[in-house]
Enzyme design. Structure first.
Site, PDB file in Angstrom:
ATOM      1  CG  ASN A   1      43.305  59.051  35.774  1.00  0.00           C
ATOM      2  OD1 ASN A   1      44.463  59.222  35.432  1.00  0.00           O
ATOM      3  ND2 ASN A   1      42.514  58.192  35.160  1.00  0.00           N
TER       4      ASN A   1
ATOM      5  CD  GLU B   1      40.397  19.052  21.971  1.00  0.00           C
ATOM      6  OE1 GLU B   1      41.413  19.221  22.657  1.00  0.00           O
ATOM      7  OE2 GLU B   1      40.106  17.986  21.412  1.00  0.00           O
TER       8      GLU B   1
END
Length: 1340
Positions: free
Chosen positions: A360, A1272
């Site tokens: 990192n 939906e």
């Protein structure tokens, strides 16, 4: 030192699910995911993104530490783990956890029975994350559980049912703790809800769960323990096709290797090098894997802090710091605390478990959340190279930006020293990301101040930012200038000015808006100022005033809590036979198989002999002539078989469904970036992709390049026809109204992000031009039609099979047909089976999504809030081919009224033709956009006349039997019931008062609340689109085989069809089996779209079953006491046909656009949602606190499935309206091509309290068993969160005296929220000269 090292190739030894694997030719480029799937045929572990961003490929890795005599289990992303890193490790995949053949594990059982899988594609990854947690903590806390799932995405469920399953393992009670009348919702006897109705709130019963027994798990292989303890460690060499892997064991050897190969990266977790090689084309011929070297893994406590080896994983760092926090006094652990805060949200658990601390730091990415805080805290780096050791401050490696060369190529980072904090020292870390967890930051910061003893005079100050420029950057000048100042308002003002001047942001390339980053830079410093001021007060309350009460809440970041939820539905009547499953919360038919990884998807099908892999080559220009295609380099690549272009298409390459064609391969010119130009087939996926990258295409740019809606309007570029609806006399109405408002709203597109990417396997049969096509699609008939047409053979030679689809949402219709045709053309040319599985990046680049939308409106209304006239224009960005764009435009017009009666209305819709990949169907189909425009002007009207938005909604809502604007009759009684019930269940008014109270008491945090009604018309507009057929066979043993034209993509259609057949034939569901949807059994089936699958196929199944029952009736009458099996046997002996087709002609729907009237819909669904949120005005971050949904869905066939659909759609709506942002470069290239850049909702985004109630005693005479099609409708309700955010922002602006009306676009991201909460810091942006930079991304 030679690379050959050891003689002969190494053997890689590891275990998978208790089985020993000895790999003699380990290739360093091979990841565990492809090894499991292709070599070991363990297909339960899924490919979702290939970059560690979605968790679909999660597995458990177990290693043994001989020194500690401890076994460590951790979850990891198989897509990032090179197999070479697994020497001596044991891998457990979902197959090793449990299966239907051996024993289903409690995790798998509970996930399935709690309805935690819909399409099932992400389920194995969920199982593995939870399983690994339970191996380490058999009774986890809910915090641990929620953290374990932060790295897993699900696109179907909205997470609630998954978390329900998780809660059953947590040690806290699973009660809802929402005491209504002091009663828990689980006390059924005295239900707090409707007394009259029989209401149920349980979708599953915990009594039938088997207990978790930790003694039953797979043991760690003793052989690996012996290897670890007894075998002398030696250097490992693995030579692949293009790459060599060296894993040394001694520190000196590592230094020698690094001296010999200074360019070779050190690879521990592969979370940085892996994605670079995979997505950015970086290549390393040699990698060095130092993870086994003790010096790099050491952990040492010193007098002044902790020294951690560079190879320590971030999870280990987190644990060490957590323990240190408990051990040391608070004043020594302020650095630890700040680093821990960043670790909690960095990546998901799977990433933290393998990513190393050193990686990192050394990769120096600007997005590192750790580097700014480590640099600000004066952490030291211990470096070593041959014959030299040195210690430098971590901040040195960022001194001159990217060109920095403090660390030489042959040096190695050995360890990192994190110091104790001192007395009078304060340390903080900050970040803001597009999503709170598992997301790279927009900007982050680390800050530290040290005061002269006992004073507030700055002795030392250190400020570092990340995400601002290409690497971590220090505000040196600012810090120097401020030394000796007092910690007060003057210092703050100066600091903000200085820091803005010092940190010059370039117009960045990834499209992050510069102003937002700058605002965050000063907002973070202000937040640090508040924190330290408050701490000074705690230390010495007499001298330091601290900060005002109403500022304090901003010091707390939003945390993710385990959500509480409740689902309310109507129980079945007591008179209903216990065997009749309709109306009961039945588990998804494939639920257990989803959870064990046994459910088969297209790419899980075993490889066919001689099968080839296809990789597509796509256009890099938005509009250009193809001058040349040079394939010579590509054809030389290893394993390459052939290259396929438009020339190889035997028949149709362009499909004219309207004036403009849909195109398989680009011929002569390209019309968008991502258009398929040609394809490479090779013996492996990797070889095909490597070769595809070598195809060179010469272009000659064509004008104009149209990307945005504005450009399309300017060039008059539209798909015909343009549509218009008009009722009443609009112009006259505008003359009589009291007020008029005008405005426009931009709504961004949305990527489908089905977790299973587009997949197809084409197998030529070898005679009569027959082909089997296995494809992930919602519409097998169109696949059959397109493949047949492209090959020039009759449709009866193409057999299209769909077992199940891993999510679709509208994205697997026409595009799947074009991709299947690409594969079929290749299979036809090579006479081999061809497999085409799009990578996530290609899928997002090629396929298009929901239409970006601009709504322009002019609204006339009276002072009492009655709306009299609306004049609106809708523009949708259709992309480069027609696809479904005109239809989407039509639907957006037909549904634009949402729940409101508008007496005078004129509305136009235009589908724009642009040079973007063609946009297509997406759950909701135009309604989520046009209804958002409507709700936007509703709130605009409310603002203008000073009434609340809910009052305007009530005044204008449909009240009695009326007609819509296209003259269809409508009875809004259930709309009003949903609205009133939602008001009541959400306690809207009392909570609105509480929100006001909160807002008075808090300055930098604000709450907002909103309630939105919905009318969702159901129908496909024409009869032939909703016809359906079914085929039912009864075999002589009494078992039933059922098939129909519907596609299972997570919505539970097969489960419901079996429920229908079970009721009609009056036999248990266990006697009925559904095999697959295929064009060979049910021809010409319509697509599974528009929420209509269950409606129409249910009618067909019912018809077939009734036909069979009619034939059996005489036999049953003769022997009424007989069993089903007796009757069937007798029927066979009497030569009664036991097979029947069922058919449904479709709904009688029509629309006349000339007249602007018709009956395009069959019935209406209604609903309402109330949401409450809290925003942080300094960062723009927000938290969804609570949502209550009431939906009228008729009589639910399966409440568990239906509530799952509502919640899943709702969370997808939260994504559309508040998070998911597509970004394109000015050249038309999509920048957001994977979960790293494109954020769909994760566990941290769902409301802390979620309640869904189905409206009771609602009947729907038009559909099967009085149900309603529900897939939906719920999506639009996500906008209740959008309007709750708008409410909070409005309150901020009112409090700050900002009278100017403001427009909010969708998605309402943190960036927009922050900019709208204008304050001194955003003012600084306006006055800051250096802010003039060119925009790097285009809003389309």
């Amino acid at each position: 030192m030679s690379l050959q090292g050891a003689a002969g190739p190494e053997e890689l030894i590891f275990y998978v699910n208790g089985r020993k694997i000895i790999e003699k030719n380990a290739d360093p480029e091979q990841m565990l995911l492809s090894y499991l799937r292709k070599r070991l045929r363990l297909t339960g572990t899924k490919y979702g993104c290939g970059g560690g961003g979605c968790g679909a490929c999660t597995v458990m890795i177990s290693t043994y530490e001989p020194a500690l005599k401890k076994i460590r289990h951790y979850s990891a992303n198989a897509c990032l783990l090179p197999i070479c890193s697994l020497y001596g490790a044991a891998v457990t995949t979902v197959e090793g956890v449990g299966s239907t053949k051996t024993r289903v594990h409690p995790v798998q059982e509970r996930l399935a029975k709690c309805h935690g899988s819909q399409c099932g594609f992400c389920t194995p990854g969920m199982v593995m994350s939870i399983y690994t947690l339970l191996r380490n903590h058999p009774e986890p806390t809910s915090e641990q559980m929620i953290a374990a799932l932060a790295g897993n995405l699900c696109r179907c469920t909205g997470y609630r049912p998954i978390l329900d399953a998780c809660k059953t393992f947590c040690k806290e009670s699973i009660c809802c703790q929402r005491k209504t009348n002091e009663k828990c919702c689980l006390d059924q006897e005295d239900d707090p809800f409707d007394k009259e109705e029989k209401v149920s709130t349980r979708l599953f019963s915990t009594d039938e769960f088997q207990p978790l027994d930790p003694t039953q798990e797979l043991i760690f292989p003793p052989e690996l323990m012996r290897m670890a303890e007894n075998e002398p460690k030696r250097t490992l060499f693995f030579h692949g096709e293009r790459m060599t892997w060296i894993s040394p064991v001694s520190f000196d050897e590592l230094l020698d290797l690094k001296a010999a190969y200074p360019k070779a990266p050190l690879l521990v977790g592969n979370t940085s090098v892996g994605p670079e090689m995979k997505f950015r084309g970086v290549f390393h011929p040699i990698v060095i894997a130092p993870a086994r070297i003790p010096d790099l893994n050491m952990v040492k406590c010193t007098d002044d802090g902790l020294t951690l080896g560079a190879a320590c994983s971030l999870s280990l760092v987190k644990d060490i710091l957590t323990n240190a926090m408990a051990e040391f006094p608070e004043e020594k652990t302020k650095v630890f605390s700040a680093v821990l805060q960043q670790l909690r949200t960095l990546g998901g658990e799977q990433i933290r478990n393998i990513a190393s601390l050193g990686g990192n730091i050394i990769s120096r990415k600007s997005t590192s959340d750790l580097n700014p805080i480590l640099a600000a805290s004066n952490c030291m780096l211990n470096l070593a190279s041959r014959g030299r050791k040195r210690q430098i401050p971590l901040s040195d490696i960022f001194a001159d930006g990217v060109g920095n060369n403090t660390v030489t190529p042959e040096e190695i980072l050995v360890s990192v020293h994190i110091p104790h904090s001192r007395k009078g020292e304060y340390v903080s870390a900050f970040r803001q990301a597009p999503r709170r967890e598992n997301a790279l930051p927009v900007t982050n910061a680390g800050m530290r101040v040290l005061f002269e003893e006992g004073t507030d005079t700055i002795k030392d100050l250190s400020i570092f930012y990340g995400g601002a420029v290409s690497t971590t950057v220090c505000a040196k000048q600012t810090c120097r200038t401020l030394i000796g100042r007092h910690w007060n308002k003057q210092m703050l003002d100066e600091a903000c000015r200085l820091v803005l001047k010092e940190i010059a942001l370039p117009g960045s390339d990834n499209g992050e808006k510069v102003d937002y980053k700058k605002t965050l830079i000063v907002s973070f410093f202000y937040r640090f100022f508040l924190e330290v001021s408050q701490s000074l007060k705690t230390m010495d309350p007499c001298h330091y005033p601290g900060i005002p009460m109403e500022y304090r809440s901003v010091l707390q970041d939003f945390k993710t809590k385990m959500p509480q939820s409740i689902q309310i539905y109507q129980d079945t009547e007591l008179s209903q036979s216990p065997q009749d499953p309709v109306g009961r919360p039945i588990m998804h038919q494939s639920g257990i198989k989803h959870a064990t990884g046994e459910a088969v998807y297209v790419d899980d099908l075993p490889s066919v002999d001689g099968e080839l892999f296809l990789a597509v080559v796509t256009s890099s220009r938005a509009h250009a002539k193809i001058v040349s295609i040079d394939t010579s380099e590509a054809l030389k690549g290893p394993g390459v078989f052939d290259i396929v272009t438009a020339q190889d298409v035997p028949a149709t390459n362009e499909f004219y469904y309207s004036d403009d064609p849909e195109i398989i391969f680009a011929r002569n010119k390209v019309i968008c970036v991502g258009q398929i130009v040609c394809a490479v087939v090779a013996d492996s996926d990797d070889h095909a992709k490597q070769a595809a990258a070598k195809v060179k295409i010469g272009y000659e740019v064509l004008e104009p390049v149209i990307l945005t809606i504005e450009e399309a309007i300017q060039h008059n570029s539209f798909f015909e026809p343009k549509r218009k609806l008009e009722q009443g006399n609009v112009d006259q109405a505008f003359e009589t109204v009291d007020n008029i408002i005008e405005g426009e709203i931009h709504i961004g597109g949305q990527e489908h992000f089905y977790i299973e990417t587009q997949s197809v396997l084409v197998v030529p049969k070898g005679e009569d031009n027959e082909m089997d096509v296995y494809v992930s699609t919602q519409h097998p008939a169109i696949i059959q039609e397109m493949v047949a047409a492209s090959l020039g053979v009759p449709a009866n030679r193409i057999m299209c099979h769909v077992k199940r689809v891993g999510g679709a949402f509208g994205g697997k219709l026409l595009k799947a047909g074009l991709l299947a045709s690409v594969a079929a053309v290749a299979a036809n040319k090579t006479s081999r089976a061809v497999r085409l599985i799009l990578s996530r990046g290609d899928d997002m680049l090629i396929t298009g999504g929901r239409h970006p939308f601009i709504g322009k409106y002019k609204v006339g209304f009276m002072n009492d809030g009655r709306i009299r006239a609306v004049d609106a224009k809708y523009y949708i960005n259709g992309g480069c081919t027609p696809d479904e764009s005109v239809l989407v435009a039509e639907v957006s017009l037909l549904k634009m009224d949402n729940a409101y009666k508008i007496p005078n209305l004129r509305c136009w819709a235009y589908a724009c033709k642009t040079n973007l990949p063609s946009n297509t169907a997406f759950r909701g189909f135009g309604f989520p956009q046009s209804a958002l425009v409507t709700e936007t002007w509703i709130t605009g009207v409310a603002d203008k006349i000073g009434l609340s938005p809910e009052k305007i909604r009530e005044i204008n809502m449909y009240k009695e039997n009326e007609q819509t604007h296209f003259k269809q009759k409508l009875d809004p009684q259930n709309l009003i019931r949903c609205w009133n019930e939602c008001m009541e269940k959400s306690a809207y008014y009392s909570r609105k008062t509480a929100v006001n109270e909160f807002n008075i008491q808090n300055h930098w945090k604000k709450k907002g609340i909103a309630i939105v009604p919905m009318k969702f018309p159901f129908g496909l507009g024409t009869r032939y689109l909703s016809q359906a057929a079914a085929l039912v066979h009864i075999y002589t043993d009494g078992s039933v085989l059922l098939t129909h034209g519907g596609i299972e993509m997570g919505q539970g259609i097969h489960t419901k069809m079996i429920q229908v057949a079970s009721r009609e034939l009056n036999i248990p569901m266990s006697c009925i089996h559904f095999c697959e949807t295929s064009t060979t059994t049910v021809p010409n089936a319509c697509a599974s779209v528009g929420s209509a699958g269950t409606d129409v196929n249910g009618m067909a199944v019912k018809d077939a079953c009734q036909t069979l029952l009619k034939r059996l009736q005489p036999i049953i009458n003769k022997n009424p006491k007989g069993t089903w099996n007796d009757w069937i046997k007798e029927a066979f002996e009497q030569s009664v046909s036991l097979s029947a087709t069922g058919y449904f002609r479709g709904y009688n729907e029509n629309m006349d656009w000339e007249k602007g009237e018709g009956q395009p819909f069959t019935y209406f669904l209604y609903g309402a949602a109330c949401s409450e949120i809290e925003i942080n005005c300094l960062t723009g971050d927000h938290k969804n606190l609570r949502t209550d949904i009431v939906m009228d869905i008729g009589c639910s066939i399966n409440p568990a499935v239906d509530i799952g659909q509502i919640e899943g759609a709702f969370v997808q709506g939260i994504g559309l309206y508040t998070m998911e942002e597509l970004k394109y470069s000015p050249e038309g290239v999509l920048c957001t091509r994977g979960p790293d850049q494109y954020k769909i909702p994760a566990v941290c985004d769902i409301p802390e309290q979620l309640s869904v109630s189905l409206l009771s005693s609602s009947q729907n005479p038009y559909a099967i068993y009085a149900s309603k099609g529900i897939g939906e409708a719920g999506l639009f309700l996500g906008c209740s969160v959008f309007f709750a955010l708008r409410d909070a922002i409005t309150r901020v602006r009112n409090e700050r005296g900002l009278k100017k009306t403001f427009a909010l676009n969708s998605p309402l991201t943190a960036e927009q929220i922050r900019a709208s909460c204008a304050d001194d810091f955003t003012e600084m942006m306006a006055n800051n000269e250096s802010a003039s930079s060119t925009p790097q991304t285009t809003s389309v």
